[in-house]
Design a protein around this motif. Structure first.
Motif, PDB file in Angstrom:
ATOM      1  N   UNK A 267      10.375  -1.113   3.341  1.00 21.89           N
ATOM      2  CA  UNK A 267      10.744  -2.500   3.054  1.00 21.89           C
ATOM      3  C   UNK A 267      10.717  -2.811   1.566  1.00 21.89           C
ATOM      4  N   UNK A 268      10.481  -1.793   0.739  1.00 23.73           N
ATOM      5  CA  UNK A 268      10.444  -2.003  -0.701  1.00 23.73           C
ATOM      6  C   UNK A 268       9.112  -2.503  -1.217  1.00 23.73           C
ATOM      7  N   UNK A 269       8.097  -2.522  -0.373  1.00 24.47           N
ATOM      8  CA  UNK A 269       6.772  -3.004  -0.762  1.00 24.47           C
ATOM      9  C   UNK A 269       5.868  -1.836  -1.157  1.00 24.47           C
ATOM     10  N   UNK A 270       4.882  -2.121  -1.990  1.00 26.17           N
ATOM     11  CA  UNK A 270       3.874  -1.133  -2.339  1.00 26.17           C
ATOM     12  C   UNK A 270       2.956  -0.969  -1.124  1.00 26.17           C
ATOM     13  N   UNK A 271       2.647   0.280  -0.718  1.00 24.16           N
ATOM     14  CA  UNK A 271       1.745   0.466   0.418  1.00 24.16           C
ATOM     15  C   UNK A 271       0.408  -0.250   0.213  1.00 24.16           C
ATOM     16  N   UNK A 272      -0.103  -0.819   1.287  1.00 18.76           N
ATOM     17  CA  UNK A 272      -1.423  -1.459   1.245  1.00 18.76           C
ATOM     18  C   UNK A 272      -2.495  -0.384   1.217  1.00 18.76           C
ATOM     19  N   UNK A 273      -3.571  -0.652   0.503  1.00 24.99           N
ATOM     20  CA  UNK A 273      -4.720   0.263   0.464  1.00 24.99           C
ATOM     21  C   UNK A 273      -5.867  -0.382   1.231  1.00 24.99           C
ATOM     22  N   UNK A 274      -6.514   0.421   2.056  1.00 28.73           N
ATOM     23  CA  UNK A 274      -7.656  -0.048   2.825  1.00 28.73           C
ATOM     24  C   UNK A 274      -8.538   1.158   3.130  1.00 28.73           C
TER      25      UNK A 274
END
Length: 154
Positions: free
Chosen positions: A23-30
């Motif tokens: 989707x063009x977003x930076x991957x979330x970090x968790x």
């Protein structure tokens, strides 16, 4: 004979470096909670307490009506790509999986989709690959429809 195909190392390294997801977003970090956080590159569960990425993934090169996009997990740190024909760890932790065949046009081959008990995946894959119109198979979560891995002819 078949082989399990994990996400490519080049694609995963780009995502681990902060590259955009489907989707063009930076991957979330968790942080991983342990079981239930399968990495689609090493095809192992990300250990509890380890940093992980959550991102949108589309296992197709182009968009079209059958190009499903959904959430996946990856190890945040570099991991080794799974290479093999045996069912990897992430395909042995659930009682069943959704498998479905695709043609060379990346469209679902009707009649191949089935919720399959884990101990019957090998037989189901052989049956699907018996059809000449099948190019590859996707394995997805039977509960959440999340992409797990691709299966190719060996």
């Amino acid at each position: 004979m078949f082989k399990i195909t994990a996400l490519s190392t080049d694609d995963v390294r780009a995502l681990q470096a902060g590259g955009p997801d489907a989707y063009g977003a930076v991957p979330e970090r968790t942080v991983s909670t342990g079981a239930g956080n399968p990495c689609r590159h090493c095809l192992q569960n990300i250990p509890e307490g380890e940093e992980m990425l959550i991102l949108a993934h589309r296992p197709f090169s182009e968009t079209h009506p059958y190009a499903e996009t959904g959430p996946i997990f990856l190890c945040a740190a570099p991991c080794e790509r799974y290479e093999g024909a045996e069912l990897p760890e992430i395909l042995t932790t659930s009682p069943d999986y959704l498998i479905k065949g695709y043609g060379v046009d990346d469209r679902i081959a009707y009649g191949t989709g089935a919720i399959t008990p884990t101990d019957q995946i090998g037989t189901a894959v052989k049956d699907i690959f018996a059809r000449p119109d099948i190019a590859y198979i996707h394995v997805r979560s039977a509960r959440n429809n999340c992409y797990q891995a691709r299966i190719d002819r060996a």
